[in-house]
Design a protein around this motif. Structure first.
Motif, PDB file in Angstrom:
ATOM      1  N   MET A  47       0.855  -1.190   0.000  1.00 17.91           N
ATOM      2  CA  MET A  47       0.000   0.000   0.000  1.00 17.91           C
ATOM      3  C   MET A  47       0.886   1.233   0.000  1.00 17.91           C
ATOM      4  O   MET A  47       2.059   1.166   0.365  1.00 17.91           O
ATOM      5  CB  MET A  47      -0.872   0.026   1.274  1.00 17.91           C
ATOM      6  CG  MET A  47      -1.839  -1.143   1.377  1.00 17.91           C
ATOM      7  SD  MET A  47      -2.615  -1.224   3.011  1.00 17.91           S
ATOM      8  CE  MET A  47      -3.742   0.177   2.936  1.00 17.91           C
ATOM      9  N   CYS A  48       0.314   2.367  -0.368  1.00 22.64           N
ATOM     10  CA  CYS A  48       1.071   3.618  -0.373  1.00 22.64           C
ATOM     11  C   CYS A  48       1.547   3.946   1.040  1.00 22.64           C
ATOM     12  O   CYS A  48       0.830   3.737   2.022  1.00 22.64           O
ATOM     13  CB  CYS A  48       0.211   4.757  -0.906  1.00 22.64           C
ATOM     14  SG  CYS A  48       1.112   6.308  -1.147  1.00 22.64           S
ATOM     15  N   CYS A  49       2.744   4.505   1.138  1.00 29.18           N
ATOM     16  CA  CYS A  49       3.307   4.878   2.439  1.00 29.18           C
ATOM     17  C   CYS A  49       2.669   6.146   3.011  1.00 29.18           C
ATOM     18  O   CYS A  49       3.050   6.604   4.089  1.00 29.18           O
ATOM     19  CB  CYS A  49       4.824   5.022   2.321  1.00 29.18           C
ATOM     20  SG  CYS A  49       5.368   5.857   0.823  1.00 29.18           S
ATOM     21  N   ASP A  50       1.686   6.729   2.334  1.00 27.66           N
ATOM     22  CA  ASP A  50       0.931   7.886   2.860  1.00 27.66           C
ATOM     23  C   ASP A  50       0.490   7.616   4.304  1.00 27.66           C
ATOM     24  O   ASP A  50      -0.072   6.561   4.609  1.00 27.66           O
ATOM     25  CB  ASP A  50      -0.303   8.101   1.962  1.00 27.66           C
ATOM     26  CG  ASP A  50      -1.061   9.398   2.271  1.00 27.66           C
ATOM     27  OD1 ASP A  50      -1.048   9.857   3.431  1.00 27.66           O
ATOM     28  OD2 ASP A  50      -1.673   9.928   1.326  1.00 27.66           O
ATOM     29  N   ASP A  51       0.722   8.606   5.179  1.00 26.96           N
ATOM     30  CA  ASP A  51       0.344   8.456   6.596  1.00 26.96           C
ATOM     31  C   ASP A  51      -1.141   8.172   6.799  1.00 26.96           C
ATOM     32  O   ASP A  51      -1.536   7.546   7.786  1.00 26.96           O
ATOM     33  CB  ASP A  51       0.740   9.722   7.381  1.00 26.96           C
ATOM     34  CG  ASP A  51       0.432  10.979   6.594  1.00 26.96           C
ATOM     35  OD1 ASP A  51       1.334  11.438   5.864  1.00 26.96           O
ATOM     36  OD2 ASP A  51      -0.699  11.471   6.648  1.00 26.96           O
ATOM     37  N   LEU A  73       5.358   4.350  -2.810  1.00 27.21           N
ATOM     38  CA  LEU A  73       4.358   5.301  -3.304  1.00 27.21           C
ATOM     39  C   LEU A  73       3.272   4.604  -4.108  1.00 27.21           C
ATOM     40  O   LEU A  73       3.528   3.809  -5.007  1.00 27.21           O
ATOM     41  CB  LEU A  73       5.041   6.371  -4.161  1.00 27.21           C
ATOM     42  CG  LEU A  73       5.970   7.338  -3.407  1.00 27.21           C
ATOM     43  CD1 LEU A  73       6.643   8.295  -4.395  1.00 27.21           C
ATOM     44  CD2 LEU A  73       5.224   8.111  -2.334  1.00 27.21           C
ATOM     45  N   ASN A  74       2.051   4.907  -3.762  1.00 29.00           N
ATOM     46  CA  ASN A  74       0.816   4.364  -4.343  1.00 29.00           C
ATOM     47  C   ASN A  74       0.755   2.837  -4.405  1.00 29.00           C
ATOM     48  O   ASN A  74       0.084   2.270  -5.267  1.00 29.00           O
ATOM     49  CB  ASN A  74       0.482   4.976  -5.704  1.00 29.00           C
ATOM     50  CG  ASN A  74      -1.042   5.010  -5.915  1.00 29.00           C
ATOM     51  OD1 ASN A  74      -1.823   4.677  -5.012  1.00 29.00           O
ATOM     52  ND2 ASN A  74      -1.470   5.392  -7.096  1.00 29.00           N
ATOM     53  N   GLY A  75       1.464   2.171  -3.497  1.00 27.88           N
ATOM     54  CA  GLY A  75       1.254   0.739  -3.318  1.00 27.88           C
ATOM     55  C   GLY A  75       2.025  -0.167  -4.255  1.00 27.88           C
ATOM     56  O   GLY A  75       1.860  -1.394  -4.215  1.00 27.88           O
ATOM     57  N   PRO A 103      -3.554   0.147  -4.826  1.00 33.55           N
ATOM     58  CA  PRO A 103      -3.338   1.589  -4.864  1.00 33.55           C
ATOM     59  C   PRO A 103      -4.442   2.236  -4.042  1.00 33.55           C
ATOM     60  O   PRO A 103      -5.454   1.597  -3.754  1.00 33.55           O
ATOM     61  CB  PRO A 103      -3.494   1.931  -6.351  1.00 33.55           C
ATOM     62  CG  PRO A 103      -4.393   0.883  -6.903  1.00 33.55           C
ATOM     63  CD  PRO A 103      -4.164  -0.359  -6.077  1.00 33.55           C
ATOM     64  N   HIS A 104      -4.247   3.476  -3.626  1.00 34.87           N
ATOM     65  CA  HIS A 104      -5.314   4.132  -2.853  1.00 34.87           C
ATOM     66  C   HIS A 104      -5.789   5.396  -3.552  1.00 34.87           C
ATOM     67  O   HIS A 104      -5.124   5.931  -4.436  1.00 34.87           O
ATOM     68  CB  HIS A 104      -4.867   4.418  -1.411  1.00 34.87           C
ATOM     69  CG  HIS A 104      -3.896   5.536  -1.252  1.00 34.87           C
ATOM     70  ND1 HIS A 104      -3.976   6.459  -0.244  1.00 34.87           N
ATOM     71  CD2 HIS A 104      -2.808   5.895  -1.984  1.00 34.87           C
ATOM     72  CE1 HIS A 104      -2.990   7.320  -0.346  1.00 34.87           C
ATOM     73  NE2 HIS A 104      -2.258   7.007  -1.382  1.00 34.87           N
ATOM     74  N   ILE A 105      -6.979   5.812  -3.125  1.00 31.66           N
ATOM     75  CA  ILE A 105      -7.578   7.019  -3.716  1.00 31.66           C
ATOM     76  C   ILE A 105      -8.528   7.625  -2.692  1.00 31.66           C
ATOM     77  O   ILE A 105      -9.181   6.892  -1.938  1.00 31.66           O
ATOM     78  CB  ILE A 105      -8.291   6.682  -5.051  1.00 31.66           C
ATOM     79  CG1 ILE A 105      -8.685   7.954  -5.802  1.00 31.66           C
ATOM     80  CG2 ILE A 105      -9.511   5.778  -4.818  1.00 31.66           C
ATOM     81  CD1 ILE A 105      -8.988   7.717  -7.278  1.00 31.66           C
ATOM     82  N   CYS A 127      -5.024  12.835  -2.794  1.00 35.09           N
ATOM     83  CA  CYS A 127      -4.932  11.467  -2.287  1.00 35.09           C
ATOM     84  C   CYS A 127      -5.325  10.510  -3.416  1.00 35.09           C
ATOM     85  O   CYS A 127      -6.477  10.526  -3.828  1.00 35.09           O
ATOM     86  CB  CYS A 127      -5.874  11.289  -1.089  1.00 35.09           C
ATOM     87  SG  CYS A 127      -5.837   9.658  -0.357  1.00 35.09           S
ATOM     88  N   CYS A 128      -4.417   9.822  -3.964  1.00 34.08           N
ATOM     89  CA  CYS A 128      -3.009   9.672  -3.677  1.00 34.08           C
ATOM     90  C   CYS A 128      -2.214  10.847  -4.260  1.00 34.08           C
ATOM     91  O   CYS A 128      -2.319  11.116  -5.454  1.00 34.08           O
ATOM     92  CB  CYS A 128      -2.522   8.347  -4.274  1.00 34.08           C
ATOM     93  SG  CYS A 128      -0.732   8.102  -4.218  1.00 34.08           S
ATOM     94  N   GLY A 129      -1.429  11.512  -3.409  1.00 33.19           N
ATOM     95  CA  GLY A 129      -0.650  12.645  -3.868  1.00 33.19           C
ATOM     96  C   GLY A 129       0.330  12.281  -4.968  1.00 33.19           C
ATOM     97  O   GLY A 129       0.520  13.042  -5.921  1.00 33.19           O
ATOM     98  N   ALA A 130       0.940  11.108  -4.850  1.00 34.22           N
ATOM     99  CA  ALA A 130       1.902  10.679  -5.875  1.00 34.22           C
ATOM    100  C   ALA A 130       1.193  10.457  -7.209  1.00 34.22           C
ATOM    101  O   ALA A 130       1.671  10.881  -8.265  1.00 34.22           O
ATOM    102  CB  ALA A 130       2.621   9.409  -5.424  1.00 34.22           C
TER     103      ALA A 130
HETATM  104 ZN    ZN Z   1      -0.439   7.772  -1.931  1.00 36.12          ZN
END
Ligand code: ZN
Length: 252
Positions: A47-51, A73-75, A103-105, A127-130
């Motif tokens: 998964m994305c490393c986004d907090d 990034l983005n999984g 991936p996330h959104i 979100c996802c910023g990347a």
């Molecule tokens: Zn992300």
């Protein structure tokens, strides 16, 4: 979380459920079909490393062993063959590895896709910023084929994935939705390769591919499964548990 928020998410991802219901269903179906308890499962996620994914991580997932984090990034599974091999050799011998990749959104309360309202902030953020960053570069024709640098390796890799599907993404009615589908396909394809290059000293490999959906700070998170495969390592046979999973979640 309210029924209304889930409905907002379902307008984009028709088979989505809350992540709490999703993990309950996951653990139930594995116990019912394979007879395995959570402490016999080695869980890896990509998964994305986004907090926000840590903030909105489903608590019951911690009943499994792990998680081993494969994603960047983005999984995308940037931990690669080495990462896959590492946790494969930590699994209980009478158990299974469970690989969840997505991936996330973001989806806001008012149904805007690709952003969320985060804790303590006055405005929404990407979100996802990347994915949104790579999409913006794609739309501005700022991605050069083959440009993958040491300094921003993960982001550059996502840019190259999007560049290969440029027309599809640019012509989509929702470009960030489509870019996330492209990302899912790239992760799914890479996972198959990583699995084929790994030996697992256990009974089953369970592969769950999904879209992980982040809501606003007070919405929680949601999950839309795209595949739920179980490989029996004794026979190499593969079955899908998607129908069993959605039947169990529907009854809960
Ligand atoms: Zn992300």
């Amino acid at each position: 979380m309210s029924v209304q928020h889930l409905q907002t998410v379902k307008n984009w991802y028709a088979n989505a459920n809350t992540t709490a219901d999703t993990v309950n269903g996951l653990l139930d179906v594995i116990e019912y079909k394979l007879g395995l308890k959570p402490n016999q499962l080695m869980h890896a996620d990509s998964m994305c490393c986004d907090d926000v994914n840590a903030i909105q991580y489903p608590p019951r997932a911690y009943e499994m062993l792990g998680p081993f984090h494969m994603g960047g990034l983005n999984g995308f599974p940037f931990a690669g063959v080495t990462g896959m091999n590492a946790f494969a050799h930590h699994v209980p011998e009478d158990g299974a590895v469970v690989v969840f990749y997505a991936p996330h959104i973001g989806i806001t309360k008012d149904g805007t896709i690709g952003e969320i309202h985060r804790i303590g902030q006055s405005e929404n953020s990407a979100c996802c910023g990347a994915a949104k960053g790579a999409l913006s570069k794609l739309l501005n024709n700022q991605i050069a084929a083959g440009n993958v640098t040491d300094l921003d390796y993960q982001m550059n890799t996502i840019e190259q994935i999007f560049l290969k599907q440029a027309d599809r993404i640019k012509t989509a009615s929702s470009q960030i939705f489509e870019a996330t589908e492209v990302m899912y396909e790239a992760i799914n394809e890479r996972m198959e390769i990583l699995v084929s290059k790994t030996n697992y000293p256990c009974k089953y490999v369970i592969l769950i591919g999904a879209i992980f959906i982040n809501g606003d700070k007070d919405m929680g998170s949601f999950c839309s499964y795209k595949r739920f495969d179980c490989i029996n390592l004794a026979t190499n046979g593969r079955i899908s548990l998607m129908n069993d999973f959605y039947n169990i979640v529907a009854k809960s």
